[in-house]
Design a protein around this motif. Structure first.
Motif, PDB file in Angstrom:
ATOM      1  N   GLY A 183       0.797  -1.230   0.000  1.00  0.00           N
ATOM      2  CA  GLY A 183       0.000   0.000   0.000  1.00  0.00           C
ATOM      3  C   GLY A 183       0.827   1.277   0.000  1.00  0.00           C
ATOM      4  O   GLY A 183       0.290   2.356  -0.246  1.00  0.00           O
ATOM      5  N   ASP A 184       2.133   1.162   0.260  1.00  0.00           N
ATOM      6  CA  ASP A 184       2.983   2.371   0.225  1.00  0.00           C
ATOM      7  C   ASP A 184       3.107   2.903  -1.195  1.00  0.00           C
ATOM      8  O   ASP A 184       3.150   2.128  -2.155  1.00  0.00           O
ATOM      9  CB  ASP A 184       4.415   2.040   0.683  1.00  0.00           C
ATOM     10  N   GLU A 185       3.217   4.211  -1.303  1.00  0.00           N
ATOM     11  CA  GLU A 185       3.507   4.816  -2.607  1.00  0.00           C
ATOM     12  C   GLU A 185       4.990   5.181  -2.682  1.00  0.00           C
ATOM     13  O   GLU A 185       5.566   5.660  -1.699  1.00  0.00           O
ATOM     14  CB  GLU A 185       2.653   6.081  -2.808  1.00  0.00           C
ATOM     15  N   VAL A 186       5.561   4.923  -3.838  1.00  0.00           N
ATOM     16  CA  VAL A 186       6.968   5.255  -4.063  1.00  0.00           C
ATOM     17  C   VAL A 186       7.046   6.093  -5.336  1.00  0.00           C
ATOM     18  O   VAL A 186       6.582   5.672  -6.396  1.00  0.00           O
ATOM     19  CB  VAL A 186       7.841   3.989  -4.217  1.00  0.00           C
ATOM     20  N   ILE A 187       7.637   7.285  -5.218  1.00  0.00           N
ATOM     21  CA  ILE A 187       7.750   8.167  -6.389  1.00  0.00           C
ATOM     22  C   ILE A 187       9.061   7.871  -7.115  1.00  0.00           C
ATOM     23  O   ILE A 187      10.129   7.817  -6.491  1.00  0.00           O
ATOM     24  CB  ILE A 187       7.706   9.651  -5.958  1.00  0.00           C
ATOM     25  N   ILE A 188       8.940   7.641  -8.415  1.00  0.00           N
ATOM     26  CA  ILE A 188      10.146   7.486  -9.242  1.00  0.00           C
ATOM     27  C   ILE A 188      10.125   8.556 -10.334  1.00  0.00           C
ATOM     28  O   ILE A 188       9.056   9.058 -10.692  1.00  0.00           O
ATOM     29  CB  ILE A 188      10.271   6.075  -9.858  1.00  0.00           C
ATOM     30  N   ILE A 189      11.297   8.901 -10.813  1.00  0.00           N
ATOM     31  CA  ILE A 189      11.410   9.976 -11.812  1.00  0.00           C
ATOM     32  C   ILE A 189      11.664   9.324 -13.166  1.00  0.00           C
ATOM     33  O   ILE A 189      12.682   8.655 -13.358  1.00  0.00           O
ATOM     34  CB  ILE A 189      12.544  10.943 -11.412  1.00  0.00           C
ATOM     35  N   GLU A 190      10.703   9.493 -14.067  1.00  0.00           N
ATOM     36  CA  GLU A 190      10.821   8.858 -15.388  1.00  0.00           C
ATOM     37  C   GLU A 190      11.301   9.857 -16.436  1.00  0.00           C
ATOM     38  O   GLU A 190      10.953  11.036 -16.344  1.00  0.00           O
ATOM     39  CB  GLU A 190       9.474   8.265 -15.790  1.00  0.00           C
ATOM     40  N   PRO A 191      12.099   9.405 -17.465  1.00  0.00           N
ATOM     41  CA  PRO A 191      12.436   8.019 -17.738  1.00  0.00           C
ATOM     42  C   PRO A 191      13.262   7.415 -16.593  1.00  0.00           C
ATOM     43  O   PRO A 191      14.207   8.045 -16.129  1.00  0.00           O
ATOM     44  CB  PRO A 191      13.262   8.106 -19.028  1.00  0.00           C
ATOM     45  N   ALA A 192      12.874   6.207 -16.166  1.00  0.00           N
ATOM     46  CA  ALA A 192      13.517   5.590 -15.005  1.00  0.00           C
ATOM     47  C   ALA A 192      14.092   4.238 -15.378  1.00  0.00           C
ATOM     48  O   ALA A 192      13.491   3.498 -16.169  1.00  0.00           O
ATOM     49  CB  ALA A 192      12.505   5.405 -13.879  1.00  0.00           C
ATOM     50  N   TYR A 193      15.216   3.919 -14.802  1.00  0.00           N
ATOM     51  CA  TYR A 193      15.826   2.602 -14.974  1.00  0.00           C
ATOM     52  C   TYR A 193      14.786   1.539 -14.607  1.00  0.00           C
ATOM     53  O   TYR A 193      14.009   1.708 -13.666  1.00  0.00           O
ATOM     54  CB  TYR A 193      17.084   2.508 -14.095  1.00  0.00           C
ATOM     55  N   ASN A 195      18.110   8.983  -9.342  1.00  0.00           N
ATOM     56  CA  ASN A 195      19.261   8.383 -10.030  1.00  0.00           C
ATOM     57  C   ASN A 195      20.107   9.530 -10.584  1.00  0.00           C
ATOM     58  O   ASN A 195      19.655  10.275 -11.435  1.00  0.00           O
ATOM     59  CB  ASN A 195      18.722   7.466 -11.148  1.00  0.00           C
ATOM     60  N   ASN A 196      21.300   9.659 -10.058  1.00  0.00           N
ATOM     61  CA  ASN A 196      22.175  10.771 -10.429  1.00  0.00           C
ATOM     62  C   ASN A 196      23.628  10.314 -10.423  1.00  0.00           C
ATOM     63  O   ASN A 196      24.066   9.791  -9.399  1.00  0.00           O
ATOM     64  CB  ASN A 196      21.988  11.905  -9.394  1.00  0.00           C
ATOM     65  N   PRO A 197      24.358  10.485 -11.523  1.00  0.00           N
ATOM     66  CA  PRO A 197      23.982  10.834 -12.890  1.00  0.00           C
ATOM     67  C   PRO A 197      22.926   9.869 -13.441  1.00  0.00           C
ATOM     68  O   PRO A 197      22.874   8.712 -13.057  1.00  0.00           O
ATOM     69  CB  PRO A 197      25.288  10.707 -13.683  1.00  0.00           C
ATOM     70  N   HIS A 198      22.142  10.413 -14.370  1.00  0.00           N
ATOM     71  CA  HIS A 198      20.887   9.756 -14.721  1.00  0.00           C
ATOM     72  C   HIS A 198      20.978   8.877 -15.973  1.00  0.00           C
ATOM     73  O   HIS A 198      21.449   9.321 -17.026  1.00  0.00           O
ATOM     74  CB  HIS A 198      19.821  10.844 -14.941  1.00  0.00           C
ATOM     75  N   ASN A 199      20.509   7.663 -15.811  1.00  0.00           N
ATOM     76  CA  ASN A 199      20.306   6.733 -16.921  1.00  0.00           C
ATOM     77  C   ASN A 199      18.820   6.770 -17.246  1.00  0.00           C
ATOM     78  O   ASN A 199      18.016   6.512 -16.354  1.00  0.00           O
ATOM     79  CB  ASN A 199      20.715   5.321 -16.454  1.00  0.00           C
ATOM     80  N   PRO A 200      18.385   7.117 -18.450  1.00  0.00           N
ATOM     81  CA  PRO A 200      19.132   7.169 -19.694  1.00  0.00           C
ATOM     82  C   PRO A 200      19.492   8.590 -20.164  1.00  0.00           C
ATOM     83  O   PRO A 200      20.117   8.703 -21.220  1.00  0.00           O
ATOM     84  CB  PRO A 200      18.130   6.575 -20.687  1.00  0.00           C
ATOM     85  N   ASP A 209      20.308   6.282  -6.285  1.00  0.00           N
ATOM     86  CA  ASP A 209      21.067   5.378  -7.154  1.00  0.00           C
ATOM     87  C   ASP A 209      22.182   6.201  -7.795  1.00  0.00           C
ATOM     88  O   ASP A 209      21.928   7.029  -8.665  1.00  0.00           O
ATOM     89  CB  ASP A 209      20.084   4.800  -8.181  1.00  0.00           C
ATOM     90  N   GLU A 210      23.408   5.987  -7.312  1.00  0.00           N
ATOM     91  CA  GLU A 210      24.555   6.788  -7.770  1.00  0.00           C
ATOM     92  C   GLU A 210      25.605   5.900  -8.432  1.00  0.00           C
ATOM     93  O   GLU A 210      26.808   6.115  -8.269  1.00  0.00           O
ATOM     94  CB  GLU A 210      25.136   7.574  -6.580  1.00  0.00           C
ATOM     95  N   VAL A 211      25.151   4.913  -9.190  1.00  0.00           N
ATOM     96  CA  VAL A 211      26.113   3.961  -9.765  1.00  0.00           C
ATOM     97  C   VAL A 211      27.065   4.614 -10.769  1.00  0.00           C
ATOM     98  O   VAL A 211      28.148   4.102 -11.006  1.00  0.00           O
ATOM     99  CB  VAL A 211      25.428   2.725 -10.393  1.00  0.00           C
ATOM    100  N   TYR A 212      26.678   5.769 -11.324  1.00  0.00           N
ATOM    101  CA  TYR A 212      27.571   6.470 -12.266  1.00  0.00           C
ATOM    102  C   TYR A 212      28.288   7.634 -11.580  1.00  0.00           C
ATOM    103  O   TYR A 212      28.589   8.647 -12.213  1.00  0.00           O
ATOM    104  CB  TYR A 212      26.766   6.971 -13.482  1.00  0.00           C
ATOM    105  N   GLU A 226      27.130  15.583  -7.257  1.00  0.00           N
ATOM    106  CA  GLU A 226      26.489  16.010  -6.002  1.00  0.00           C
ATOM    107  C   GLU A 226      25.898  14.781  -5.319  1.00  0.00           C
ATOM    108  O   GLU A 226      24.691  14.525  -5.371  1.00  0.00           O
ATOM    109  CB  GLU A 226      25.405  17.056  -6.283  1.00  0.00           C
ATOM    110  N   SER A 227      26.761  14.019  -4.654  1.00  0.00           N
ATOM    111  CA  SER A 227      26.269  12.847  -3.933  1.00  0.00           C
ATOM    112  C   SER A 227      25.406  13.294  -2.753  1.00  0.00           C
ATOM    113  O   SER A 227      25.679  14.320  -2.117  1.00  0.00           O
ATOM    114  CB  SER A 227      27.451  12.034  -3.394  1.00  0.00           C
ATOM    115  N   VAL A 228      24.409  12.480  -2.446  1.00  0.00           N
ATOM    116  CA  VAL A 228      23.609  12.708  -1.233  1.00  0.00           C
ATOM    117  C   VAL A 228      24.520  12.706  -0.002  1.00  0.00           C
ATOM    118  O   VAL A 228      24.239  13.363   1.008  1.00  0.00           O
ATOM    119  CB  VAL A 228      22.522  11.609  -1.144  1.00  0.00           C
TER     120      VAL A 228
END
Ligand code: GLN
Length: 388
Positions: free
Chosen positions: A115-125, A170-175, A202-205, A216-218
């Motif tokens: 029931g939780d809502e999770v906001i994602i920023i699209e385009p999203a991995y 996600n930063n830097p952002h894919n795609p 998500d900071e894999v890049y 700008e890492s968190v």
């Protein structure tokens, strides 16, 4: 007669094979130049390979500690302190995982309740949404728009409800290759704190920012880090995505919950590879040279594509450069990518799989984490496609 198979209802009825697997398979089928899936086609360091082999010969072949190799965790803590001025305790704030995707899945599993809502920023991995839904959460997409893909934080904030548990960035952002500014981070921090949210960052890049931009890492923002699980990947840093090793940094309370899931999901990550990275990480030059190394590849791609019918969008970071193909074709992006691989032997990634409701953009993603000859070879084929 064969016993009929019992097929229970799918938990992910709308999920098929990922676009990355599909496009790499098509690239092989058509002997195409593969700029689709994000992985380097060049070798990782010979020294690193020898360190893995040495670790195996030294008998480092049994389970690693659940949280990860102690020396590796110490070295990561040291790196985080020197890059981001955040002091973390390697015993209570850091867990080595079987890659970034596993870390993200575990973080979602540890904190998302039905029931939780999770906001994602699209385009999203594409790994965020299925994981949220497997754990009974609802994905709330906030869609960015070409060509700038700028975040309007007020619009994003308006999507928050009392049921919102988490935000994933996600930063830097894919795609898109966009990179957060300090302004983005301060807005993000204020929103996360004001609404009492958790953040997966998500900071894999992390090392792949160009034109002098800073990552700008968190981890540079202590009040935000207090509510965040930050995800990193060794594969993206050391050119060996197939080694599937990454890590999650989170404050002690969040790490305790993260590890409750991690220990029953993978228990621990690969031992000899952790040993090798811990020795290899002692030299920071291996990652400090990455922005220049990958920026040269981005620039080679941009330069080699000059005179083609594809127009580049802005790329500030990551492995990826977007191109608009609207002067060439009216085909929807997935069909265009299929046509491209079949008729011109170049594999690219369409953007529509990164959206819940795809816009009608004519944009594809090319990966430039490739040998120079791969980049120029692909660009030559793309330049040869003439406007019909
Ligand atoms: N992150 C890679 C990409 O975006 C793909 C990884 C994968 O295929 N799981 O291309």
């Amino acid at each position: 007669m064969a016993t009929p198979t019992i097929l229970p209802p799918s938990k992910l009825p709308n999920v098929g094979t990922t676009i990355f697997t599909t496009m790499s398979a098509l690239a092989n089928e058509y002997s195409a130049v593969n700029l689709s899936q994000g992985f380097p086609d060049f070798m990782c360091s010979e020294k690193l390979i020898n360190l893995v082999s040495k670790a195996m010969h030294d008998g480092k072949n049994q389970y690693a500690p659940m949280a990860g190799d102690p020396l590796l965790r110490q070295r990561i803590a040291h790196k985080v302190e020197s890059l981001y001025r955040q002091s973390i305790d390697p015993d209570t704030e850091l867990t080595i995982t079987a890659g970034g995707t596993q870390a993200i899945f575990t973080a979602i599993g540890a904190f998302v309740h039905p029931g939780d809502e999770v906001i994602i920023i699209e385009p999203a991995y594409d790994c965020y949404k299925p994981a949220i839904e497997l754990f009974g959460g609802h994905t709330v997409p906030y869609a960015l728009h070409a060509p700038d893909y700028t975040i309007d934080w007020a619009v994003l904030e308006s999507l928050i409800t009392p049921a919102t548990r988490m935000l994933i960035t996600n930063n830097p952002h894919n795609p898109t290759g966009r990179v957060f500014s300090r302004h983005d981070l301060t807005r993000l921090r204020d929103i996360v704190i004001r609404h009492n949210l958790l953040l997966i960052s998500d900071e894999v890049y992390e090392h792949l920012t160009y034109d002098g931009l800073t990552h700008e890492s968190v981890l540079r923002y202590p009040e935000l880090y207090a509510r965040t699980l930050v995800i990193f990947s060794f594969g993206k840093t050391y050119h060996n995505t197939g080694w599937k090793t990454g890590y999650c940094i989170a404050p002690p309370g969040l790490t305790t919950e993260f590890r409750k899931v991690h220990q029953f999901n993978v228990f621990s990550a690969n031992t000899p590879i952790q040993a090798a990275y811990s020795a290899f990480m002692a030299d920071p030059n291996e990652y400090l040279g990455l922005p220049a190394f990958f920026q040269a590849k981005r620039d080679l791609l941009l330069h080699s594509m000059q005179g083609s019918a594809f127009s580049p969008l802005i790329c500030q970071g990551s492995y990826f450069q977007l191109f608009d193909y609207s002067s060439l074709s009216d085909l929807p992006d997935t069909e265009f990518c299929q046509w491209l691989v079949q008729h011109h032997q170049v594999a690219a990634i369409p953007l529509s799989p990164f959206y819940t409701v795809p816009p009608d953009d004519k944009i594809i993603r090319l990966c430039f984490a490739k040998k120079d000859e791969t980049i120029t070879n692909a660009a030559k084929r793309l330049r040869d496609i003439l406007i019909m």
